[in-house]
Design an enzyme around this catalytic site. Structure first.
Site: not given
Ligand code: X5A
Ligand code: ZN
Length: 663
Positions: A136, A175, A21, A173
């Site tokens: 997240h 993100h 992946d 970070d």
């Protein structure tokens, strides 16, 4: 003095991606070991207080997560490969391994260990090197390699266990930590700041609520600050500008009791996800600035970071700074890019109804241009063919040995002050002839015997400061601004190339400072100033607190002083404090402490002899052991802002970090 806590355990390397992946392949176990190895190479591990990890309890996990989700994660322990794949597919950019549950519990438990150490006083600050990351992850969902939301649970845990009322979460970070945002969007006790690669919504996780105009909901409105980066390639100047113009003013006004950092290093140079260009020492600066909040109580919790060398260098710079080593000078030109200014301007605009620090500047929105569907820019750092080699050379260039002495005191022998431990008394003195030679440029009437005496003692100390035999120096003088003028002239003579001189209080200045292009001189006074030449190298503003319940000096610091200093990048700083009542001792202490982030901490404080309280406060700051509590801060008065705004107009054309409007 309580030190820096460190959590690391190789047990958290015992899970990895078991199938192909490409999206998840970057989150590898070596992220932990290479960071730890680099900390060892720099001899930083030995200087930390090592804490063992522990597994978080179910009760702790459920401070944020649902029972159902906890049960799903728990069930992955006994799954076969196919079942693991199936479960992973239910979430976005997530993967599970039979050890994921165990490691996620260690990751969260390790985070809580650092929080406990910092909140109980066992450590001043700390860092948790952990995986899986957390920001997240959501109440009932894994996302973006994250299983449990370590930082969000840590905040709830600190609120419950230690009754902390205000927590600042800084997410550097690259993100957006949408998980943290969702968990606290209604909660005014947690101020969440995140910058993130956004590219007008086209970068993962591609959410409209990651944009600057999402500011929180209900009671939490104004307590969520998003700073989306709409271009890749953001660097040191952009990150520092974001801190100075967006995060720090709000953070000081918020006055947190604990700072948690979602410390992801995919925002650093070389990272394949972030494609930004901040160099490792930038994280020293970010860390150093945040250390002035919450009495220094700060927990760094690892999130992302996928370029192993960049990650490990940046982690090392963070830990060095937590340990209070000198902060290296930032590399690169300090000019924020246009796109960064647009983002900064927009974030300030949408938050101006909620934070008084933004009330005084004109704010308006910059028109948003959607680049959705446009081709993504070419990959960066094409100019750097070998990032590992670049970083190795870069670190050699910016890291210098720590001076053997931290703080040197130059004082008359009859001085009776209590020196803090760690301060060294200067024993050497120049001859009176040398001193007269050095100061002959002054008017004879300014040269009295007392001043001459203090210069005689100061000269050898200046040599030690310029040659890095001492990190900083404090000297007592009968006339601070005259001594400072002598010092400026002398350090230039000794080889300093960019000298910043800040004069607070009396403005009994000798020959002009700052007409040579090598010196910037800034005067802050509460009184009407005498006429003096005025240029982009010589500036002054009026500052006077009109009450004694809390000060507003932080506004001057972040709106003017620090941006100016970061633009100028001095190699030595001279801070002269005359008789004054216009700037509080606490504020001078905060200024001094923040200035230590520049010029590798080479600060000379020249203080008027009779200002005993200031001498004591600055000595404590300069020996580097004081974890002072600054603030609380109140918004600035109109009158102070007016004088400062006039100066800004003159200065910002040259000193570009002062700018916080794109156009
Ligand atoms: C913690 C972190 C990134 C996920 C990226 C998925 N997650 N494309 O950096
Ligand atoms: Zn990330």
């Amino acid at each position: 003095m309580a030190g820096t806590a460190l959590v690391y355990d190789e047990e958290m390397m015992s899970y990895s991606l078991l199938w192909d992946d490409p999206e998840c392949a970057i989150e590898v176990p070596e992220r932990l070991s290479s960071s730890y190895k680099r900390l060892q190479d720099y001899d930083l591990v030995n200087r930390c207080v090592r804490l063992p990890v522990r597994e978080a309890t179910e009760e702790e996990i459920m401070l944020v997560h649902s029972r159902e989700y906890l049960d799903v994660v728990k069930s992955t322990q006994s799954m076969d490969l196919e079942e693991l794949k199936e479960t992973s597919k239910k979430y976005i950019a997530a993967y599970f391994h039979q050890n994921s549950y165990h490691c996620a519990k260690l990751s969260l438990g390790g985070t809580l260990q650092v929080v406990d150490a910092v909140m109980s006083g066992g450590a001043q600050n700390g860092m948790a090197l952990i995986r899986p990351p957390g920001h997240h992850s959501q109440r009932s969902a894994s996302n973006g390699f994250c299983v449990f939301n370590n930082v969000a649970v840590a905040a709830e845990y600190a609120k419950n266990k230690y009754k902390v009322q205000r927590i600042l979460i800084v997410d550097w970070d690259i993100h957006h930590g949408q998980g943290i945002q969702y968990i606290f969007e209604n909660d005014p006790s947690v101020l969440y700041f995140s910058w993130h690669r956004y590219e007008h919504g086209s970068f993962w996780p591609c959410l409209s609520e990651s944009n600057f105009d999402f500011i929180g909901k209900g009671g939490g409105t104004g307590f969520n600050i998003n700073l989306p980066w709409n271009q890749i390639g953001m660097g040191n100047a952009d990150y520092i500008a974001a801190f100075l113009h967006v995060l720090l003013p709000v953070a000081f006004e918020f006055n947190p009791e604990l700072v948690l950092v979602s410390a992801g290093y995919d925002s650093g140079i070389g990272d394949p996800e972030g494609c930004m260009r901040a160099t490792p020492e930038c994280f020293s600066h970010l860390t150093h600035m945040l250390m002035h909040l919450a009495g220094g109580k700060m927990c760094m919790i690892l999130e992302g970071g996928y370029h192993l060398r960049s990650l490990s260098e940046s982690v090392s710079m963070t830990v060095r700074t937590l340990l209070r080593d000198p902060v290296p000078r930032l590399s690169g030109e300090m000019i924020p890019c246009y796109s960064a200014l647009e983002s900064i301007q927009n974030a300030r605009h949408v938050h101006s109804p909620y934070w008084k620090c933004f009330l005084h500047d004109e704010t308006r929105l910059v028109e948003e241009i959607s680049t959705k569907g446009l081709p993504t820019p070419a990959p960066l750092d094409a100019d750097i063919s070998d990032m590992d080699e670049f970083l190795e050379n870069h670190m050699k260039k910016i890291l210098h040995p720590t001076p053997p002495v931290t703080a040197l005191l130059v004082a008359p022998v009859e001085n009776t002050m209590n020196m803090p431990a760690g301060m060294q008394l200067e024993e050497d003195a120049a001859s009176p002839e040398q001193a007269i030679n050095t100061i002959r440029v002054f008017n004879q009437e300014q040269l009295n015997k007392n001043l001459l005496n203090s210069v005689v003692k100061m000269l050898p100390a200046l040599e030690k400061l310029v040659n890095r035999k001492t990190r900083n120096c404090i000297t007592l003088s009968p006339n601070a601004s005259l001594s400072a003028a002598v010092a400026v002239q002398q350090v230039l003579h000794l080889g300093s190339e960019r000298v910043l001189c800040i004069i607070i209080g009396d403005v009994d200045i000798g020959p002009a400072i700052g007409d040579d292009g090598k010196t910037v001189c800034l005067t802050i006074s509460g009184d009407k100033m005498f006429e003096k030449s005025h240029s982009q190298y010589q500036t002054f503003f009026k500052w006077k607190e009109n009450s004694h319940e809390g000060s507003s000096f932080f506004y001057a610091l972040f709106r003017f002083l620090l941006p100016l200093v970061y633009s100028f990048q001095p190699d030595l700083i001279i801070l002269a404090i005359g008789s004054n009542g216009s700037v509080d001792t606490k504020d001078i202490a905060l200024l001094t402490s923040l200035l230590q982030g520049l010029a590798e901490g080479a600060v000379l404080a020249v203080v008027t002899e009779k200002e005993k309280e200031i001498i004591e406060a600055l000595s404590n700051i300069l020996v580097n052991c004081a974890s002072m509590v600054f603030g609380p801060y109140k918004p600035p008065s109109k009158e102070c802002v007016r004088s400062l705004t006039q100066e800004l107009a003159v200065m910002q054309a040259k000193w570009r970090m002062l700018q916080c409007l794109a156009k």
